[in-house]
Scaffold this motif. Structure first.
Motif, PDB file in Angstrom:
ATOM      1  N   GLY A 109       0.795  -1.221   0.000  1.00  0.00           N
ATOM      2  CA  GLY A 109       0.000   0.000   0.000  1.00  0.00           C
ATOM      3  C   GLY A 109       0.823   1.264   0.000  1.00  0.00           C
ATOM      4  O   GLY A 109       0.312   2.335  -0.349  1.00  0.00           O
ATOM      5  N   ALA A 110       2.093   1.194   0.407  1.00  0.00           N
ATOM      6  CA  ALA A 110       2.952   2.386   0.383  1.00  0.00           C
ATOM      7  C   ALA A 110       3.507   2.590  -1.020  1.00  0.00           C
ATOM      8  O   ALA A 110       3.651   1.638  -1.784  1.00  0.00           O
ATOM      9  CB  ALA A 110       4.091   2.220   1.378  1.00  0.00           C
ATOM     10  N   THR A 111       3.784   3.845  -1.373  1.00  0.00           N
ATOM     11  CA  THR A 111       4.367   4.129  -2.683  1.00  0.00           C
ATOM     12  C   THR A 111       5.776   3.555  -2.743  1.00  0.00           C
ATOM     13  O   THR A 111       6.590   3.782  -1.843  1.00  0.00           O
ATOM     14  CB  THR A 111       4.417   5.649  -2.933  1.00  0.00           C
ATOM     15  OG1 THR A 111       3.083   6.160  -2.881  1.00  0.00           O
ATOM     16  CG2 THR A 111       5.033   5.964  -4.293  1.00  0.00           C
ATOM     17  N   THR A 151      -0.283   5.454   5.471  1.00  0.00           N
ATOM     18  CA  THR A 151      -0.850   4.178   5.022  1.00  0.00           C
ATOM     19  C   THR A 151      -2.292   3.988   5.490  1.00  0.00           C
ATOM     20  O   THR A 151      -2.995   3.120   4.973  1.00  0.00           O
ATOM     21  CB  THR A 151       0.015   2.986   5.515  1.00  0.00           C
ATOM     22  OG1 THR A 151       0.259   3.137   6.919  1.00  0.00           O
ATOM     23  CG2 THR A 151       1.344   2.930   4.788  1.00  0.00           C
ATOM     24  N   ALA A 152      -2.731   4.803   6.473  1.00  0.00           N
ATOM     25  CA  ALA A 152      -4.133   4.734   6.908  1.00  0.00           C
ATOM     26  C   ALA A 152      -5.009   5.710   6.139  1.00  0.00           C
ATOM     27  O   ALA A 152      -6.217   5.786   6.372  1.00  0.00           O
ATOM     28  CB  ALA A 152      -4.225   5.021   8.404  1.00  0.00           C
ATOM     29  N   GLY A 153      -4.395   6.467   5.225  1.00  0.00           N
ATOM     30  CA  GLY A 153      -5.185   7.384   4.411  1.00  0.00           C
ATOM     31  C   GLY A 153      -5.268   8.801   4.947  1.00  0.00           C
ATOM     32  O   GLY A 153      -5.937   9.658   4.368  1.00  0.00           O
ATOM     33  N   ASN A 154      -4.586   9.086   6.046  1.00  0.00           N
ATOM     34  CA  ASN A 154      -4.610  10.442   6.599  1.00  0.00           C
ATOM     35  C   ASN A 154      -3.662  11.351   5.822  1.00  0.00           C
ATOM     36  O   ASN A 154      -2.527  10.963   5.523  1.00  0.00           O
ATOM     37  CB  ASN A 154      -4.157  10.420   8.063  1.00  0.00           C
ATOM     38  CG  ASN A 154      -5.001   9.473   8.881  1.00  0.00           C
ATOM     39  OD1 ASN A 154      -6.220   9.582   8.912  1.00  0.00           O
ATOM     40  ND2 ASN A 154      -4.333   8.499   9.515  1.00  0.00           N
ATOM     41  N   PRO A 155      -4.104  12.576   5.514  1.00  0.00           N
ATOM     42  CA  PRO A 155      -3.231  13.503   4.788  1.00  0.00           C
ATOM     43  C   PRO A 155      -2.010  13.885   5.632  1.00  0.00           C
ATOM     44  O   PRO A 155      -2.096  13.963   6.856  1.00  0.00           O
ATOM     45  CB  PRO A 155      -4.130  14.719   4.539  1.00  0.00           C
ATOM     46  CG  PRO A 155      -5.234  14.613   5.531  1.00  0.00           C
ATOM     47  CD  PRO A 155      -5.426  13.159   5.815  1.00  0.00           C
ATOM     48  N   ILE A 156      -0.882  14.101   4.991  1.00  0.00           N
ATOM     49  CA  ILE A 156       0.323  14.558   5.680  1.00  0.00           C
ATOM     50  C   ILE A 156       0.599  15.994   5.243  1.00  0.00           C
ATOM     51  O   ILE A 156       0.804  16.261   4.063  1.00  0.00           O
ATOM     52  CB  ILE A 156       1.541  13.671   5.358  1.00  0.00           C
ATOM     53  CG1 ILE A 156       1.208  12.188   5.604  1.00  0.00           C
ATOM     54  CG2 ILE A 156       2.739  14.086   6.210  1.00  0.00           C
ATOM     55  CD1 ILE A 156       2.310  11.229   5.176  1.00  0.00           C
ATOM     56  N   VAL A 296       1.742   7.558  -0.972  1.00  0.00           N
ATOM     57  CA  VAL A 296       1.532   7.021   0.380  1.00  0.00           C
ATOM     58  C   VAL A 296       2.888   6.813   1.055  1.00  0.00           C
ATOM     59  O   VAL A 296       3.732   6.055   0.562  1.00  0.00           O
ATOM     60  CB  VAL A 296       0.751   5.692   0.332  1.00  0.00           C
ATOM     61  CG1 VAL A 296       0.554   5.143   1.739  1.00  0.00           C
ATOM     62  CG2 VAL A 296      -0.593   5.891  -0.370  1.00  0.00           C
ATOM     63  N   LEU A 297       3.080   7.487   2.193  1.00  0.00           N
ATOM     64  CA  LEU A 297       4.355   7.414   2.909  1.00  0.00           C
ATOM     65  C   LEU A 297       4.244   6.543   4.149  1.00  0.00           C
ATOM     66  O   LEU A 297       3.157   6.371   4.707  1.00  0.00           O
ATOM     67  CB  LEU A 297       4.790   8.825   3.333  1.00  0.00           C
ATOM     68  CG  LEU A 297       5.739   9.540   2.372  1.00  0.00           C
ATOM     69  CD1 LEU A 297       5.081   9.723   1.021  1.00  0.00           C
ATOM     70  CD2 LEU A 297       6.157  10.883   2.950  1.00  0.00           C
ATOM     71  N   THR A 298       5.377   6.028   4.572  1.00  0.00           N
ATOM     72  CA  THR A 298       5.438   5.252   5.813  1.00  0.00           C
ATOM     73  C   THR A 298       6.241   6.055   6.840  1.00  0.00           C
ATOM     74  O   THR A 298       7.042   6.919   6.478  1.00  0.00           O
ATOM     75  CB  THR A 298       6.133   3.899   5.578  1.00  0.00           C
ATOM     76  OG1 THR A 298       7.404   4.150   4.981  1.00  0.00           O
ATOM     77  CG2 THR A 298       5.312   3.030   4.660  1.00  0.00           C
ATOM     78  N   THR A 299       6.035   5.738   8.100  1.00  0.00           N
ATOM     79  CA  THR A 299       6.807   6.440   9.132  1.00  0.00           C
ATOM     80  C   THR A 299       8.224   5.879   9.171  1.00  0.00           C
ATOM     81  O   THR A 299       8.488   4.740   8.767  1.00  0.00           O
ATOM     82  CB  THR A 299       6.183   6.255  10.519  1.00  0.00           C
ATOM     83  OG1 THR A 299       6.244   4.867  10.854  1.00  0.00           O
ATOM     84  CG2 THR A 299       4.743   6.737  10.548  1.00  0.00           C
ATOM     85  N   GLN A 300       9.139   6.707   9.670  1.00  0.00           N
ATOM     86  CA  GLN A 300      10.523   6.269   9.799  1.00  0.00           C
ATOM     87  C   GLN A 300      10.606   5.052  10.713  1.00  0.00           C
ATOM     88  O   GLN A 300      11.337   4.093  10.434  1.00  0.00           O
ATOM     89  CB  GLN A 300      11.360   7.420  10.361  1.00  0.00           C
ATOM     90  CG  GLN A 300      12.860   7.157  10.242  1.00  0.00           C
ATOM     91  CD  GLN A 300      13.670   8.292  10.835  1.00  0.00           C
ATOM     92  OE1 GLN A 300      13.196   9.429  10.889  1.00  0.00           O
ATOM     93  NE2 GLN A 300      14.875   7.996  11.265  1.00  0.00           N
ATOM     94  N   LYS A 301       9.826   5.086  11.778  1.00  0.00           N
ATOM     95  CA  LYS A 301       9.846   3.998  12.756  1.00  0.00           C
ATOM     96  C   LYS A 301       9.412   2.676  12.120  1.00  0.00           C
ATOM     97  O   LYS A 301      10.062   1.637  12.294  1.00  0.00           O
ATOM     98  CB  LYS A 301       8.893   4.367  13.913  1.00  0.00           C
ATOM     99  CG  LYS A 301       9.217   3.718  15.225  1.00  0.00           C
ATOM    100  CD  LYS A 301       8.277   4.251  16.315  1.00  0.00           C
ATOM    101  CE  LYS A 301       7.997   3.159  17.335  1.00  0.00           C
ATOM    102  NZ  LYS A 301       6.906   3.509  18.227  1.00  0.00           N
ATOM    103  N   ASP A 302       8.304   2.723  11.366  1.00  0.00           N
ATOM    104  CA  ASP A 302       7.822   1.500  10.720  1.00  0.00           C
ATOM    105  C   ASP A 302       8.845   0.966   9.714  1.00  0.00           C
ATOM    106  O   ASP A 302       9.075  -0.236   9.615  1.00  0.00           O
ATOM    107  CB  ASP A 302       6.494   1.767   9.994  1.00  0.00           C
ATOM    108  CG  ASP A 302       5.326   1.873  10.967  1.00  0.00           C
ATOM    109  OD1 ASP A 302       5.528   1.553  12.163  1.00  0.00           O
ATOM    110  OD2 ASP A 302       4.233   2.291  10.539  1.00  0.00           O
TER     111      ASP A 302
END
Lengths: 335, 335
Positions: A109-111, A151-156, A296-302
């Motif tokens: 799901g992430a780009t 990845t949950a669809g929330n805007p950044i 779609v971005l992921t967090t650094q932690k993930d």
């Protein structure tokens, strides 16, 4: 040149004498293992092992060795502020794509990422949403309307986005010797709904610079230097995994033979055409090329966790067991 | 830059799309295998395999990759007509010594090889036997009286011998920015009894150039840059295996920790002193340092056979069975 102190006459251990095809590797690794930097020690031990194994497996001739050194010198000599032949070499040998995959693994799901290439610069202007980043009247205008979400669809909001592409002739601004200022590149910030939009050009396919040593190598290998039409994006914000990617135009003749291996199916897009309503909203002509994409971005932690998990799995599969991860990078486990 | 023809849109085979950590290597090798040059294809396939394995085993980070590229650029930039940083890199990583061992294997009794190093030049003067090759009044004079023979003890006449060493400060002529002409280097020819003799300097230990990227690397690795005192010799004549070697002075503090791994016990010698009779014969002062050495060469034919035998043995041991030797170099055996 100041002479170094002479006291240190070598590492503790057996004398470095009578080195042979069989014992040169462990001895070189031993003398390279005197630093406190365990990561450097590990990198050098693997580098020396592979370098020597390459020579042993190919029985590399003296003439071939010298040709290789001359190739590296030529790559170094052609490098400048606006040209990096070693990135081209890394790109064309598949190393860059491999390293992006290793360093930026993506959950479903992430780009996906793609190659950075040698043409990103640090002088691109910060533009307001809606601005034009091109000064090339010969190109086909394209409106890009994009979003950035998690990845949950929330805007950044407030992601810094570097965007760069070639002009209509297939050259980046830095490839023009009369370049005065940046063109076909900009930096933008996503708004509170994760949106960013700009006016650019419909991307065109182009050959990577092939007038230098890397181009000559590709020619000797019977490879073409072309990249399919694409536009680069790089996303950065503290807490988010840096995303270096590109979008590729479907149907390009080089879509399945990119000289630098960057294309992924999920990054191949079809352009649309701007309708009347959109034309009015964004101030472009109806029928202009339209790029719409949701990143779609992921967090650094993930990403770090995923990266660590994949690293452990890969190292175990490679049979490299005496390693541990420090700062997410393998080093010898001496405990 | 002229654009290459666009007809060739890639190799026959599956599309290069969605390349991953696991499939990037075979795909890169496949696209590099379109040339008719089987040796080049083999070299690239091993190079790409080792490069990618290095990245996978170290999980090389983007920052480390960029530091590596910057290192290579710096090596290229410092190279000049009189400085080859990539040879220094190859020497200090043990590759040069390994390649000499692979390319010039020696039967028992033959003089062993050593590293060429970056300081051989092609402008050394051809001197008559007995001449002086030094212009440095500060060095300790040394008379060298040598012979060249085959493995059966027969003298070899008319061998071209390149000889080079540093001056008394530990620098080769090319390291002096005010160099006008060659010094501490010459070319000689052996006489009908295989003899050659010349006046030079007692060699001194010296650090390899350590003001560039390779010196910085050695420092980070906790390695000293010193080479033990030595004098270089290179022997060439059609039909004979080219011998690149050096003689090292016994008792040097770096005898067992040469920064470039060149020392072999059989090449470590003790200097004597010139007696009255020898002083009169060669026109030097009694008590001058005396280097006496008998070099033993092998024929090109014998070396090629030995090299081929060792290559076949090594490749079998490495499990590389689908190879054959063409011009003494392994290529894939497609028959």
């Amino acid at each position: 040149m100041a002479e170094p102190r002479r006291e240190n006459s070598g590492p503790v251990g057996p004398p470095l004498l009578d080195l042979t095809i069989d014992n040169i590797t462990p001895n070189t690794i031993r003398i390279n293992s005197q630093s406190d930097d365990q990561r450097l020690t590990y990198l050098l031990s693997r580098l020396v092992t592979h370098l020597h194994d390459f020579a042993r497996e190919t029985r590399l001739s003296t003439d071939e060795w010298m040709a290789g050194l001359e190739f590296l010198i030529a790559c170094g000599k052609i490098c400048s502020e606006v040209r990096n032949e070693f990135i081209l070499l890394s790109d064309t040998l598949g190393l860059s794509l491999l390293l992006d995959n290793i360093n930026h693994p993506k959950p479903a799901g992430a780009t996906e990422g793609s190659v950075l290439g040698p043409f990103h610069t640090h002088d691109a202007p910060l533009l307001e949403n809606g601005a034009s980043m091109t000064s090339d009247p010969a190109g086909e205008p394209m409106l890009a309307v994009c979003t950035v979400r998690d990845t949950a669809g929330n805007p950044i909001e407030g992601i810094k986005i570097d965007i760069w592409e070639t002009d209509s002739s297939g050259h980046y601004d830095v490839q023009h010797s009369d370049r005065n200022e940046p063109s076909e590149r900009c930096v933008m910030l996503s708004d509170e709904e994760g949106r960013f939009w700009f006016k650019g050009l419909k991307p065109v396919s182009y050959p990577i610079p092939h007038d230098g040593p890397v181009g000559k190598l590709l020619e000797r290998l019977g490879r073409h230097p072309w990249r399919p039409a694409h536009i680069h994006f790089m996303f950065e914000k503290e807490g988010w995994d840096k995303l270096i990617t590109a979008l590729y135009l479907k149907g390009d003749p080089y879509e399945t033979s990119d000289a630098v291996f960057g294309v992924k199916k999920s990054l191949v897009i079809e352009l649309g055409k701007v309708d009347k309503e959109t034309a009015e909203k964004y101030g472009v002509e109806e029928g202009t090329w339209l790029l719409k994409h949701d990143f779609v971005l992921t967090t650094q932690k993930d990403t770090e966790k995923l990266r660590d998990d994949l690293a452990k799995e890969a190292l175990a599969k490679l049979g490299l067991h005496n390693l541990k991860l420090v700062d997410h990078l393998p080093v010898p486990d001496l405990d």
